[in-house]
Motif scaffolding. Structure first.
Motif, short mmCIF file in Angstrom:
data_model
loop_
_atom_site.label_atom_id
_atom_site.label_comp_id
_atom_site.label_asym_id
_atom_site.label_seq_id
_atom_site.Cartn_x
_atom_site.Cartn_y
_atom_site.Cartn_z
N ARG A 174 3.66 1.12 -8.48
CA ARG A 174 3.73 2.57 -8.66
C ARG A 174 3.63 2.93 -10.13
O ARG A 174 2.92 3.87 -10.51
CB ARG A 174 5.05 3.07 -8.07
CG ARG A 174 5.30 4.57 -8.20
CD ARG A 174 6.55 4.89 -7.39
NE ARG A 174 7.03 6.23 -7.60
CZ ARG A 174 7.92 6.59 -8.53
NH1 ARG A 174 8.39 5.68 -9.37
NH2 ARG A 174 8.33 7.85 -8.62
N LEU A 183 0.40 -0.03 -1.88
CA LEU A 183 1.47 0.95 -1.64
C LEU A 183 1.39 1.51 -0.22
O LEU A 183 2.43 1.75 0.41
CB LEU A 183 1.37 2.09 -2.66
CG LEU A 183 1.79 1.72 -4.09
CD1 LEU A 183 1.49 2.87 -5.04
CD2 LEU A 183 3.27 1.36 -4.15
N VAL A 235 2.04 10.43 -5.51
CA VAL A 235 2.62 9.10 -5.74
C VAL A 235 3.99 9.22 -6.42
O VAL A 235 4.95 8.52 -6.05
CB VAL A 235 1.67 8.25 -6.59
CG1 VAL A 235 2.32 6.92 -7.00
CG2 VAL A 235 0.38 7.97 -5.82
N ARG A 236 4.09 10.12 -7.38
CA ARG A 236 5.34 10.25 -8.15
C ARG A 236 6.49 10.73 -7.29
O ARG A 236 7.62 10.21 -7.37
CB ARG A 236 5.11 11.23 -9.32
CG ARG A 236 6.37 11.60 -10.10
CD ARG A 236 6.94 10.40 -10.85
NE ARG A 236 8.11 10.75 -11.61
CZ ARG A 236 9.34 10.89 -11.12
NH1 ARG A 236 9.55 10.66 -9.82
NH2 ARG A 236 10.35 11.19 -11.90
N ILE A 245 6.49 8.50 -3.14
CA ILE A 245 6.69 7.05 -2.99
C ILE A 245 7.88 6.63 -3.84
O ILE A 245 7.95 6.97 -5.03
CB ILE A 245 5.44 6.27 -3.40
CG1 ILE A 245 4.26 6.65 -2.50
CG2 ILE A 245 5.68 4.76 -3.33
CD1 ILE A 245 2.96 5.96 -2.86
N ASP A 282 9.43 1.07 -7.38
CA ASP A 282 9.23 -0.32 -6.97
C ASP A 282 10.57 -1.04 -6.81
O ASP A 282 11.50 -0.85 -7.60
CB ASP A 282 8.39 -1.05 -8.02
CG ASP A 282 6.98 -0.52 -8.07
OD1 ASP A 282 6.18 -0.87 -7.19
OD2 ASP A 282 6.68 0.26 -9.00
#
Length: 474
Positions: free
Chosen positions: A66, A113, A173-174, A177, A180
């Motif tokens: 990420r 991902l 994504v920010r 998700i 990590d």
């Protein structure tokens, strides 16, 4: 939100080059670019993208998928924005290099991902099918949308469209998700020597096909670059076998799920690139179709690629993941064989070949990639995606190189001339037949290898910690 962000990454990857290709004549006129410079406007991106994927895949598995993806998306947005200030071909090539670096940072992590979002293989398959469908839609709409935009706006607008796409991807994504998980990463030192050898090998492998087509097989330049690629591959193999912390653990690549998935992806990419190259030349140069009519002639392939997503999941449920991979790859081989044997007898056979190739490619593109990830530990998934994408890029180049070399050997004169003599027409058709059959033999061998490896999975000999969850339909 997560899937929207990851889909935006795939949209950029497919939409970018299709938009740019439409604008190349306009770019050449406005920037006073030579033919070679225009070639590197697209080629620089592809070479950097393919050359750095393995390195960034390994880095992402160590420092966070990420995190690396978010950095890459920022770079993508900044490089796209810089297009507005480009005034020379050299500056545009530099921007394309930066975009290639950004793509190498984002593309492997997107599939990894998506794989991480779900625990069940059926949901993973649906997620990856969605992502690839968005990308294929971008590939299909790129040329017509690009043409419409160029009619009313400067060519720079086509590159600036990546800015909102990067923003959408970054937001998804920010905020969609989770960060990590340390347990799914590893902290082995980065194999710098292996990364350098791998990058150099892939760059040479990607540049060599273009040189064979442009310089011809009689020139020493493409052969030197091809030999450098082979030597680099050997040195990379020896380095990874002896390194304490290799960039690419070859024992993981040897796992049946991984090796069979890579073989299917290689077969599909080789066949798709070679077939597309041959059909494009045949329709326009041999049969005399206009570019617009030739684009219509490729529609069967486009329709199947875009609409085929509805059939991926039912097909996989019916035959199982493992069997679906090699059956779809076999369909690609059949399409190539139909074209090699019957393609010169009329467009109907060409259309059948395109449909078979596209149907197989639609399934294998998702299923083979999923199988590679299923065969790897959780802390190696990004390097697995990077390896899959690198194999696809390299074998696509090989497909074009094989076809171009056979054409160069058998066709006398300038292939781009407006009028062919009867002898040149016969030479072209014979070259296409031989190239089609040669590619069929190579892809069939790859699919056969994949079948053998898949059978080892079916009897529980993969040795992978995740293989216990593999469906046993095959």
């Amino acid at each position: 939100m997560a899937l929207a962000g990851l889909s935006a990454v795939f949209l950029f990857e497919m939409l970018d080059n299709s938009l740019l290709n439409v604008a190349l004549p306009t770019i050449g006129r406005q920037l006073h670019a030579s033919t070679t410079a225009l070639q590197w406007v697209t080629g620089a991106y592809a070479v950097v993208f393919g050359g750095l994927m393995l390195a960034f895949g390994a880095i992402a598995d160590r420092f966070g998928r990420r995190r690396i993806m978010l950095i890459g998306l920022v770079l993508l947005g900044a490089a796209s924005l810089a297009t507005a200030f480009v005034s020379t071909a050299g500056e545009l090539i530099a921007v394309r290099v930066a975009m290639g670096v950004a793509a190498a940072m984002t593309t492997p992590g997107s599939m990894a991902l998506a794989f991480r979002l779900f625990k069940e293989d059926g949901l993973r398959l649906r997620a990856m099918t969605l992502l690839s469908t968005v990308g294929l839609v971008g590939l299909a709409i790129g040329p017509p949308v690009g043409g419409l935009v160029l009619a009313i706006a400067p060519w720079q607008v086509l590159m600036l469209v990546n800015v909102p796409i990067a923003m959408l991807a970054f937001t998804g994504v920010r905020f969609g998700i989770a960060g990590d998980v340390a347990a799914e990463l590893h902290r082995d030192p980065v194999d710098i020597a292996g990364a350098a050898l791998g990058t150099a090998t892939i760059v040479c492998a990607l540049v060599a096909p273009t040189l064979f087509v442009n310089e011809g097989p009689g020139s020493w330049i493409p052969w030197t670059v091809a030999c450098a690629a082979v030597a680099g591959a050997i040195l990379f193999f020896l380095r990874e076998r002896s390194a304490r912390y290799p960039l690419l653990d070859l024992t993981l690549v040897a796992r049946p799920l991984v090796s069979s998935g890579l073989a299917c992806k290689a077969a599909a990419a080789l066949a798709t690139a070679g077939l597309g190259y041959m059909v494009t030349l045949q329709l326009q140069l041999d049969w005399g179709w206009t570019p617009a009519l030739a684009a219509i002639g490729m529609l069967p392939q486009v329709v199947v690629l875009v609409a085929g997503s509805a059939f991926v999941n039912p097909f996989v449920k019916r035959v199982g993941l493992d069997r679906a991979a090699w059956l779809s790859a076999a369909a690609v081989v059949c399409g190539l064989a139909v074209y090699g044997v019957l393609g010169r007898f009329g467009y109907a056979w060409v259309a059948i070949a395109l449909v078979l190739e596209a149907a197989g490619m639609r399934v294998v593109g998702v299923v083979a990639g999923l199988n590679v990830l299923r065969g790897l530990p959780k802390n190696r998934t990004t390097i697995g995606v990077a390896l899959t994408e690198t194999v696809t890029e390299a074998t696509s180049g090989v497909g074009i190189a094989i076809t171009g070399t056979i054409l160069a050997l058998l066709f006398t004169g300038d292939i781009a001339t407006s009028r062919w003599s009867p002898r040149q027409t016969a030479e072209f058709r014979e070259a296409v037949r031989i190239a089609g059959l040669a590619l069929t033999a190579v892809t069939a061998a790859l699919v056969g290898w994949a079948v053998v490896r898949t059978r080892r999975v079916a009897v529980g000999q993969s040795g992978s910690s995740v293989d216990d969850a593999v469906p046993r339909e095959a």
